[in-house]
Design a protein around this motif. Structure first.
Motif, PDB file in Angstrom:
ATOM      1  N   ASP A   1       0.829  -1.119   0.053  1.00  0.00           N
ATOM      2  CA  ASP A   1      -0.091   0.184   0.050  1.00  0.00           C
ATOM      3  C   ASP A   1       0.944   1.412  -0.136  1.00  0.00           C
ATOM      4  N   THR A   2       1.911   1.100  -0.705  1.00  0.00           N
ATOM      5  CA  THR A   2       2.840   2.439  -0.717  1.00  0.00           C
ATOM      6  C   THR A   2       2.948   3.216  -2.082  1.00  0.00           C
ATOM      7  N   ALA A   3       2.250   2.479  -2.997  1.00  0.00           N
ATOM      8  CA  ALA A   3       2.298   3.323  -4.615  1.00  0.00           C
ATOM      9  C   ALA A   3       1.784   4.618  -4.443  1.00  0.00           C
ATOM     10  N   GLN A   4       2.462   5.712  -4.652  1.00  0.00           N
ATOM     11  CA  GLN A   4       1.971   7.108  -4.558  1.00  0.00           C
ATOM     12  C   GLN A   4       0.837   7.435  -5.315  1.00  0.00           C
TER      13      GLN A   4
ATOM     14  N   TYR B   1      -5.830   2.798  -1.877  1.00  0.00           N
ATOM     15  CA  TYR B   1      -5.991   1.420  -1.593  1.00  0.00           C
ATOM     16  C   TYR B   1      -7.243   1.171  -0.570  1.00  0.00           C
ATOM     17  N   SER B   2      -7.711  -0.092  -0.723  1.00  0.00           N
ATOM     18  CA  SER B   2      -8.773  -0.569   0.090  1.00  0.00           C
ATOM     19  C   SER B   2      -8.173  -0.948   1.691  1.00  0.00           C
ATOM     20  N   GLY B   3      -7.210  -1.144   1.713  1.00  0.00           N
ATOM     21  CA  GLY B   3      -6.825  -1.437   3.270  1.00  0.00           C
ATOM     22  C   GLY B   3      -6.775  -2.904   3.820  1.00  0.00           C
ATOM     23  N   ALA B   4      -7.269  -3.616   2.890  1.00  0.00           N
ATOM     24  CA  ALA B   4      -7.235  -5.325   3.045  1.00  0.00           C
ATOM     25  C   ALA B   4      -5.834  -5.829   2.885  1.00  0.00           C
ATOM     26  N   LEU B   5      -4.943  -5.236   1.998  1.00  0.00           N
ATOM     27  CA  LEU B   5      -3.613  -5.930   1.923  1.00  0.00           C
ATOM     28  C   LEU B   5      -2.832  -5.671   3.321  1.00  0.00           C
TER      29      LEU B   5
ATOM     30  N   THR C   1      -9.981  -7.137  -0.727  1.00  0.00           N
ATOM     31  CA  THR C   1      -9.294  -6.546  -1.926  1.00  0.00           C
ATOM     32  C   THR C   1     -10.348  -5.934  -2.772  1.00  0.00           C
ATOM     33  N   SER C   2     -10.042  -4.978  -3.363  1.00  0.00           N
ATOM     34  CA  SER C   2     -10.635  -4.374  -4.587  1.00  0.00           C
ATOM     35  C   SER C   2     -10.188  -4.842  -5.662  1.00  0.00           C
TER      36      SER C   2
END
Length: 177
Positions: free
Chosen positions: A116-119, A123-127, A153-154
């Motif tokens: 979840d760090t791609a600028q 993100y959905s937060g599931a990862l 996950t989305s």
């Protein structure tokens, strides 16, 4: 105005049309009517197809360590060029250019990157609940079945079932920085 022959032709036309419809209905009924069969003395509709039962043993459970060992073996023999071909369906939603997000986040430098760090990607937060860093092993499990590995996950992708294909894809992604 109408003579007997004209009336006879009209009535004959109606009778012929009625006969065609009746024959069509009879034919359709004989083709599509559910057949009646008896199974264990009970009347059932449809056909009964007897299938020989296969003797199956208990399903072997494979530990996570064994799965990781299998993946590491496949990853060691991975072909990044074959992984580039595996990436083609991914390109519909992901880019290999850093900072260029599409429906999914960019994948440049994804191997070894924190989750979840791609600028600029929402993100959905599931990862984050499942993994911290995208190691090749974590990517392997995720790509195999995204929604099974990270519920919520989305990412709307069924996954890649073939172990060597996943290893090739991850080897290709490891070359993209």
């Amino acid at each position: 105005m109408f003579d007997t022959m004209t009336i006879t032709k009209i009535v004959g036309g109606f009778c012929g049309t009625l006969l065609v419809f009746l024959l069509g209905a009879w034919l359709a009924e004989s083709i599509f009517h559910p057949h009646v069969a008896y199974h264990d003395g009970e009347r059932v509709q449809g056909f009964i197809i007897e299938v020989a039962e296969e003797e199956t043993g208990p399903v072997e459970e494979v530990s996570e360590e064994e799965l990781i060992a299998q993946f590491q073996e496949a990853f060691a023999a991975a072909d990044p060029a074959a992984g580039e071909r595996e990436f083609r369906p991914c390109a519909a939603c992901h880019s290999l250019v850093a900072g260029e997000n599409r429906t999914g986040p960019y994948l440049a430098g994804v191997v070894g990157r924190e989750v979840d760090t791609a600028q600029g990607f929402n993100y959905s937060g599931a990862l984050e609940r499942v993994v911290d860093v995208w190691t090749p092993e974590h990517l392997n499990f995720f790509i195999e079945n995204p929604s099974g590995y990270t519920p919520g996950t989305s990412m709307n992708f069924r996954g890649i079932r073939d172990l060597q294909a996943r290893a090739n894809l991850i080897a290709y992604l490891a070359t993209i920085q």
